[in-house]
Design a protein around this motif. Structure first.
Motif, PDB file in Angstrom:
ATOM      1  N   SER A 108      24.645-110.776  15.402  1.00 17.09           N
ATOM      2  CA  SER A 108      25.539-110.491  14.276  1.00 17.09           C
ATOM      3  C   SER A 108      26.982-110.858  14.590  1.00 17.09           C
ATOM      4  O   SER A 108      27.744-111.238  13.697  1.00 17.09           O
ATOM      5  CB  SER A 108      25.444-109.010  13.898  1.00 17.09           C
ATOM      6  N   ILE A 109      27.346-110.786  15.874  1.00 18.94           N
ATOM      7  CA  ILE A 109      28.706-111.184  16.271  1.00 18.94           C
ATOM      8  C   ILE A 109      28.897-112.682  16.063  1.00 18.94           C
ATOM      9  O   ILE A 109      29.908-113.134  15.513  1.00 18.94           O
ATOM     10  CB  ILE A 109      28.965-110.798  17.734  1.00 18.94           C
ATOM     11  N   TRP A 110      27.909-113.472  16.510  1.00 24.26           N
ATOM     12  CA  TRP A 110      28.031-114.933  16.361  1.00 24.26           C
ATOM     13  C   TRP A 110      28.008-115.339  14.887  1.00 24.26           C
ATOM     14  O   TRP A 110      28.698-116.284  14.501  1.00 24.26           O
ATOM     15  CB  TRP A 110      26.897-115.641  17.103  1.00 24.26           C
ATOM     16  N   SER A 111      27.234-114.647  14.070  1.00 22.11           N
ATOM     17  CA  SER A 111      27.173-115.002  12.649  1.00 22.11           C
ATOM     18  C   SER A 111      28.508-114.754  11.958  1.00 22.11           C
ATOM     19  O   SER A 111      28.838-115.432  10.973  1.00 22.11           O
ATOM     20  CB  SER A 111      26.062-114.210  11.961  1.00 22.11           C
ATOM     21  N   ARG A 112      29.283-113.781  12.468  1.00 19.60           N
ATOM     22  CA  ARG A 112      30.610-113.538  11.893  1.00 19.60           C
ATOM     23  C   ARG A 112      31.673-114.435  12.507  1.00 19.60           C
ATOM     24  O   ARG A 112      32.718-114.663  11.899  1.00 19.60           O
ATOM     25  CB  ARG A 112      31.009-112.070  12.109  1.00 19.60           C
ATOM     26  N   GLY A 117      25.783-122.983  10.341  1.00 17.84           N
ATOM     27  CA  GLY A 117      25.073-123.985  11.123  1.00 17.84           C
ATOM     28  C   GLY A 117      25.265-123.804  12.615  1.00 17.84           C
ATOM     29  O   GLY A 117      24.303-123.877  13.401  1.00 17.84           O
ATOM     30  N   THR A 118      26.500-123.589  13.047  1.00 19.41           N
ATOM     31  CA  THR A 118      26.787-123.403  14.470  1.00 19.41           C
ATOM     32  C   THR A 118      26.117-122.151  15.009  1.00 19.41           C
ATOM     33  O   THR A 118      25.546-122.154  16.099  1.00 19.41           O
ATOM     34  CB  THR A 118      28.309-123.320  14.700  1.00 19.41           C
ATOM     35  N   ALA A 119      26.199-121.083  14.229  1.00 19.40           N
ATOM     36  CA  ALA A 119      25.559-119.841  14.664  1.00 19.40           C
ATOM     37  C   ALA A 119      24.052-120.029  14.802  1.00 19.40           C
ATOM     38  O   ALA A 119      23.433-119.538  15.757  1.00 19.40           O
ATOM     39  CB  ALA A 119      25.870-118.725  13.675  1.00 19.40           C
ATOM     40  N   ASP A 253      17.493-122.601  25.849  1.00 19.63           N
ATOM     41  CA  ASP A 253      17.671-122.185  24.460  1.00 19.63           C
ATOM     42  C   ASP A 253      18.684-123.028  23.691  1.00 19.63           C
ATOM     43  O   ASP A 253      18.821-122.859  22.470  1.00 19.63           O
ATOM     44  CB  ASP A 253      18.133-120.722  24.402  1.00 19.63           C
ATOM     45  N   SER A 254      19.386-123.905  24.379  1.00 18.56           N
ATOM     46  CA  SER A 254      20.417-124.696  23.706  1.00 18.56           C
ATOM     47  C   SER A 254      19.793-125.761  22.806  1.00 18.56           C
ATOM     48  O   SER A 254      18.636-126.147  23.003  1.00 18.56           O
ATOM     49  CB  SER A 254      21.311-125.373  24.752  1.00 18.56           C
ATOM     50  N   PRO A 255      20.543-126.258  21.836  1.00 15.53           N
ATOM     51  CA  PRO A 255      20.015-127.319  20.972  1.00 15.53           C
ATOM     52  C   PRO A 255      20.042-128.695  21.619  1.00 15.53           C
ATOM     53  O   PRO A 255      19.620-129.672  20.999  1.00 15.53           O
ATOM     54  CB  PRO A 255      20.949-127.272  19.755  1.00 15.53           C
ATOM     55  N   TRP A 256      20.531-128.788  22.837  1.00 19.41           N
ATOM     56  CA  TRP A 256      20.570-130.086  23.521  1.00 19.41           C
ATOM     57  C   TRP A 256      19.156-130.650  23.697  1.00 19.41           C
ATOM     58  O   TRP A 256      18.230-129.948  24.076  1.00 19.41           O
ATOM     59  CB  TRP A 256      21.217-129.950  24.891  1.00 19.41           C
ATOM     60  N   PHE A 257      19.021-131.922  23.419  1.00 23.62           N
ATOM     61  CA  PHE A 257      17.774-132.674  23.607  1.00 23.62           C
ATOM     62  C   PHE A 257      16.631-132.175  22.735  1.00 23.62           C
ATOM     63  O   PHE A 257      15.470-132.519  22.978  1.00 23.62           O
ATOM     64  CB  PHE A 257      17.326-132.647  25.076  1.00 23.62           C
ATOM     65  N   ASP A 258      16.922-131.362  21.733  1.00 22.90           N
ATOM     66  CA  ASP A 258      15.851-130.894  20.861  1.00 22.90           C
ATOM     67  C   ASP A 258      15.305-132.049  20.024  1.00 22.90           C
ATOM     68  O   ASP A 258      15.996-133.026  19.739  1.00 22.90           O
ATOM     69  CB  ASP A 258      16.358-129.793  19.923  1.00 22.90           C
TER      70      ASP A 258
END
Length: 379
Positions: A108-112, A117-119, A253-258
């Motif tokens: 919830s912290i990141w969503s705020r 998209g980034t969150a 968990d990162s979006p790298w190389f997804d």
């Protein structure tokens, strides 16, 4: 002089029921299980076929995973069952339940803080390495406090870290199995759960939580060991191992190389390679110290060269025992073997003065049936 345990009390370490750390592990696991139950029970009732599949598949994984961890991850001897079950309990219930609670609040912290998209892309990578790795490694630290004989070396920390992470991984896979059915709108829940489990077990499971926490656990084992290294060095190694585990989790968990092979297989494979480097480094150090201690005991006349060589391998120990007739004779040799192993296990991580182990050498001499000649049955 470094204190050394009495032979009759420490052949195999056990959890001390008087330990506050043990009850902290039980209380934390009970709370985590209660928190998990609030999420899992409604889903299990809504998708009973997914629940049955989860239990069947993950039950097999539990049996196979525990056998592999105990058989391969610690040199010479498997860890005691008391520590094994405590590690699995903490990872599966306490760490997973606490992480579920903390992750919800952190997301919830990141969503705020970020845009939608980034969150969505980075919330997992920014949250899980902190919350989950701290929750898991806390179990390894508590195990070290439960009994000073459970975690005494980097090798102990490595295997218990793997077991904590494996317990976490099993329960998380159970939750994700239901999540797959929910995200598919409840259509064909059995098939979607099976697909989710296949992805998380077969494709990415070999480089997931168990590998990350094994790396961090090796650092805890190194920290609490009496290895002759300075306290400052041991602290920095432990922090470095934890930071490395967090980085492994962040990358996972990162979006790298997804979206391709690198994301699906490459990231867990990268984590597995890191785990192998740590594993072989720890194993080499343990076996080098084992060889040194064994040579000292051979020189002292406590062990024969054949006994010392055979004790370091499970297969050699079994072959040694087969040279004796089944029954009392073989059982007497098995008891002798246990005391010999306890002597070496006592000296390997603790680095006590040579004379401090005299009670253990006396116990070895007293355990020889009928003053059997040392090494009468060579491996």
């Amino acid at each position: 002089m470094t204190a050394i345990a009495r032979p009759e009390t420490a052949v195999r370490p056990a959890a001390d029921v008087k330990s506050l750390a043990l009850w902290a592990m039980i209380a934390g696991s009970a709370f985590g299980l209660w928190n998990l139950g609030k999420s899992m029970l409604p889903m299990a009732l809504a998708f009973p076929e997914s629940a049955v599949l989860n239990v069947a598949v993950l039950g097999v994984c539990l049996v196979v995973g525990v056998w592999l961890a105990r058989r391969t991850m610690r040199p010479v001897q498997a860890p005691p069952w008391s520590g094994t079950w405590l590690a699995l309990m903490w990872g599966g219930f306490a760490a997973c339940g606490l992480a579920l609670l903390m992750n919800t609040r952190t997301f919830s912290i990141w969503s705020r803080t970020f845009d939608l998209g980034t969150a969505g892309d980075w919330s997992a990578a920014l949250t899980a390495p902190l919350n989950e790795e701290v929750a898991k490694i806390a179990g390894v630290v508590l195990l070290a406090a439960v009994s000073t004989r459970l975690i005494r070396s980097a090798a102990d920390g490595l295997v218990y870290g793997a077991l904590v992470g494996f317990g976490f991984q099993l329960v998380e896979n159970f939750l994700y199995g239901f999540n797959g059915a929910i995200m598919a709108g409840g259509v064909e829940p059995f098939a979607t759960t099976l697909q989710t489990l296949f992805t998380r077990i077969v494709l990415t499971g070999f480089g997931s939580h168990w590998a990350m926490t094994a790396v961090a656990g090796a650092g805890v084992g190194y920290l609490v060991s009496n290895s002759g290294r300075s306290a400052a060095r041991r602290v920095w190694v432990a922090l470095g191992c934890l930071a490395l585990a967090m980085w492994m989790h962040f990358l996972f968990d990162s979006p790298w190389f997804d979206g391709g092979f690198a994301g699906a297989i490459g990231k867990p494979l990268f984590n597995f390679v890191i785990l192998l480097v740590v594993f072989f480094t720890v194993r080499r150090g343990f076996r080098a110290r084992w060889a040194q201690v064994s040579a000292e005991e051979v020189a002292a006349g406590v062990l024969s060269e054949d006994e010392a060589r055979g004790l370091s391998r499970r297969r050699s120990r079994r072959r040694y025992l087969r040279a004796f007739r089944p029954g009392p004779e073989r059982e007497a040799q098995r008891r002798l073997q246990r005391v010999q192993l306890a002597l070496l296990e006592e000296r390997v991580p603790e680095l006590p003065p040579f004379e401090a182990a005299r009670p253990w050498r006396d116990a070895v001499a007293a355990s020889r049936p009928g003053a059997t000649e040392v090494g009468s049955a060579a491996t």
